[in-house]
Design an enzyme around this catalytic site. Structure first.
Site, PDB file in Angstrom:
ATOM      1  N   CYS A  16       0.801  -1.078   0.026  1.00 31.70           N
ATOM      2  CA  CYS A  16       0.114  -0.016   0.036  1.00 31.70           C
ATOM      3  C   CYS A  16       0.954   1.206  -0.166  1.00 31.70           C
ATOM      4  CB  CYS A  16      -0.925  -0.028   1.414  1.00 31.70           C
ATOM      5  SG  CYS A  16      -2.180  -1.368   1.440  1.00 31.70           S
ATOM      6  N   GLY A  42      -0.094   0.322  -5.051  1.00 30.27           N
ATOM      7  CA  GLY A  42      -1.498  -0.296  -4.963  1.00 30.27           C
ATOM      8  C   GLY A  42      -2.314   0.298  -5.924  1.00 30.27           C
ATOM      9  N   ASN A 121       0.014   1.190   6.049  1.00 31.60           N
ATOM     10  CA  ASN A 121       0.725   0.474   5.022  1.00 31.60           C
ATOM     11  C   ASN A 121       1.500  -0.750   5.851  1.00 31.60           C
ATOM     12  OD1 ASN A 121       3.925   1.039   3.405  1.00 31.60           O
ATOM     13  ND2 ASN A 121       2.385  -0.702   3.056  1.00 31.60           N
ATOM     14  N   GLY A 122       1.157  -1.781   5.557  1.00 31.75           N
ATOM     15  CA  GLY A 122       1.869  -2.872   6.143  1.00 31.75           C
ATOM     16  C   GLY A 122       0.871  -3.920   6.553  1.00 31.75           C
ATOM     17  N   TYR A 262      12.424  -4.405  -5.565  1.00 34.92           N
ATOM     18  CA  TYR A 262      11.340  -4.168  -6.526  1.00 34.92           C
ATOM     19  C   TYR A 262      10.174  -2.989  -6.072  1.00 34.92           C
ATOM     20  CZ  TYR A 262       6.881  -5.762  -8.775  1.00 34.92           C
ATOM     21  OH  TYR A 262       6.016  -5.715  -9.683  1.00 34.92           O
TER      22      TYR A 262
END
Length: 486
Positions: A16, A42, A121-122, A262
């Site tokens: 995210c 996302g 986020n996570g 990435y």
């Protein structure tokens, strides 16, 4: 809703992205721009919450891309205010790959001292047990997201201020979290004690910004100030600026190493290092570890490009765009017939035949997950007349699932979990296959001595199986984590 690229099911899905601003005119416009820059993190859905003195809290949550939902004047007019936060989402493993509008963040809660919105986020690794406990005590959940646990924990806190309540809530949470939150006047940012996921601070005029990556600061013309430290909480107001707190017990940082490989955009800065330069260094290390006689070094677009350039520079083998990506392969592509479905990856990638024919080709990619796309690309290269195909992978074998906010297949579906490197080479049908070693990856990201087995500097659980935070919910469901003896 289909993934961003319907035929590319062989990548780990970005988790995210979060963004927030305070002390700026028309905050929603800044948030929309920031989320657009973070779209790679996302693509399923996005949301924005703002606060305005006259209208109070305002929110808009939409399925799809930022450019399709947060660019019209009608939408942005319902989001007035000088403070705002936003979130772009790709559903993680626990949601079975599907997003419903009720799961789209930011989440909003009304407390005794006022409202607050939060974007995360996570992944919370004890969310299931927290959820059970909260439901038993009377909480009513509106979503399937683990992030909603934080709102309910805040609601049960006796803290006098919203930052106090957030601190208390987050002390009960396990896993990985980078959070942006807001009250009527305060922008709040926080990272978990290990700092697994990124979060950065920027300055824009008299205002401030928080973002998952520095590329989102660039798009709004903000100056990058610093990274939020692992275990740090910042409370920001337009009047007082940044106040820093450290509410958690100090711990050794374990930033996600796959962000370097990435997830993050190549034009971002992580840990004071250019992501692009780090990926080029990965390619150089890979060329040192796994040389091969060949005529061309070709990236698998787009994520393999910097590493392929590094491999070419180190090896002296010419770099070439042997595979061309169709930039207009979007999420709305309709598959009308079985024949078109069988075209698969060819709808997204095409081989530059005149360049490839008769050549010994080194294909550089960032990772191999299931191996399905790698096999199709190999077949395309051979169909174009390549004499040899050699795969070089800019990460170690991905053999373990991630429980910290990345959508990873079950372990048995990861090629490296069930096959050796030699078996993978045979399975893919290539002339050679080599992955960078874990030590080589560590050297490329700046750890000159490689990986310290007793105190690794990064979270590398997807490669090593060593989880810095026990995935307690998954262990409860029967997941067999790696033991120390292994």
């Amino acid at each position: 809703m289909p993934p961003a690229h319907p035929f590319d099911d062989d990548k780990l899905r970005e988790e995210c992205g979060v963004f927030g601003v305070v002390g700026v005119t028309d905050a929603a416009n800044f948030v929309a721009l920031g989320l657009h820059a973070l779209q790679h993190r996302g693509q399923e859905a996005g949301g924005i919450v703002t606060h305005d003195a006259e209208t109070g809290f305002n929110q808009a949550r939409r399925m799809g891309l930022v450019r399709d939902n947060f660019t019209s004047a009608d939408t942005m007019q319902i989001l007035p205010g000088t403070i705002g936060i936003g979130h772009v989402r790709y559903s993680t493993a626990g949601s079975k790959g599907q997003t419903a509008i009720r799961d789209v963040q930011p989440f909003f809660g009304e407390f005794s001292m006022g409202g607050a919105a939060i974007a995360h986020n996570g992944n919370i690794t004890n969310a299931m047990s927290l959820r059970r406990e909260l439901i038993e005590r009377g909480s009513i959940f509106q979503s399937s997201s683990d992030s909603e646990c934080i709102i309910h924990l805040m609601a049960r806190s006796m803290g006098r201020t919203i930052p106090d309540r957030m601190e208390e809530a987050l002390r009960k949470v396990e896993g990985a979290f980078s959070i942006v939150a807001m009250t009527r006047t305060k922008l709040i940012g926080c990272r978990d004690p290990l700092g697994v996921r990124p979060l950065v601070l920027g300055k824009i005029g008299d205002g401030w910004a928080l973002a998952s990556e520095t590329c989102a600061l660039d798009i709004i013309g903000a100056e990058f100030v610093r990274e939020i430290k692992p275990g740090e909480m910042v409370v920001i107001t337009a009047e007082k600026g940044v106040e820093s707190h450290f509410p958690f017990r100090p711990n050794r940082a374990r930033f996600c190493i796959f962000e370097h490989v990435y997830f993050s955009r190549p034009d971002s800065i992580l840990g004071g290092r250019s992501v692009y330069e780090t990926r080029e260094n990965i390619g150089r290390e890979l060329a040192k570890e796994a040389p091969v006689d060949a005529d061309l070094v070709c990236p698998v677009p787009d994520s393999g490009t910097p590493a392929a350039i590094g491999y070419s520079l180190q090896s002296g083998i010419p770099y070439a765009m042997g595979i061309i990506r169709n930039q207009y392969m979007g999420r709305t592509f309709i598959e009308p017939t079985e024949q078109i479905r069988n075209m698969g990856v060819r709808l997204k990638l095409n081989v530059n035949r005149a360049l490839i024919k008769g050549k010994r080709v080194i294909l550089v990619d960032d990772s191999v997950v299931r191996g399905t796309t790698s096999r199709k690309i190999k077949e395309m290269i051979l169909d174009a007349g390549a004499a040899e195909v050699h795969f070089r992978i800019a990460s170690p074998p991905t053999a373990w699932p991630c429980f910290y906010g990345v959508d990873t297949p079950q372990r048995e579906k990861l090629l490296a979990a069930t096959m050796s490197e030699e078996e993978m080479q045979t399975h893919l049908g290539v002339d050679s296959l080599k992955f960078i070693s874990l030590d080589g990856l560590y050297r490329a990201v700046g750890e000159a001595k490689g990986r310290d087995k007793n105190a690794p500097a990064y979270c590398d659980a997807c490669f090593s199986g060593e989880y810095p935070v026990a995935p307690s919910d998954m262990i409860e469901q029967g997941f067999q984590a790696k033991t120390a003896a292994e």
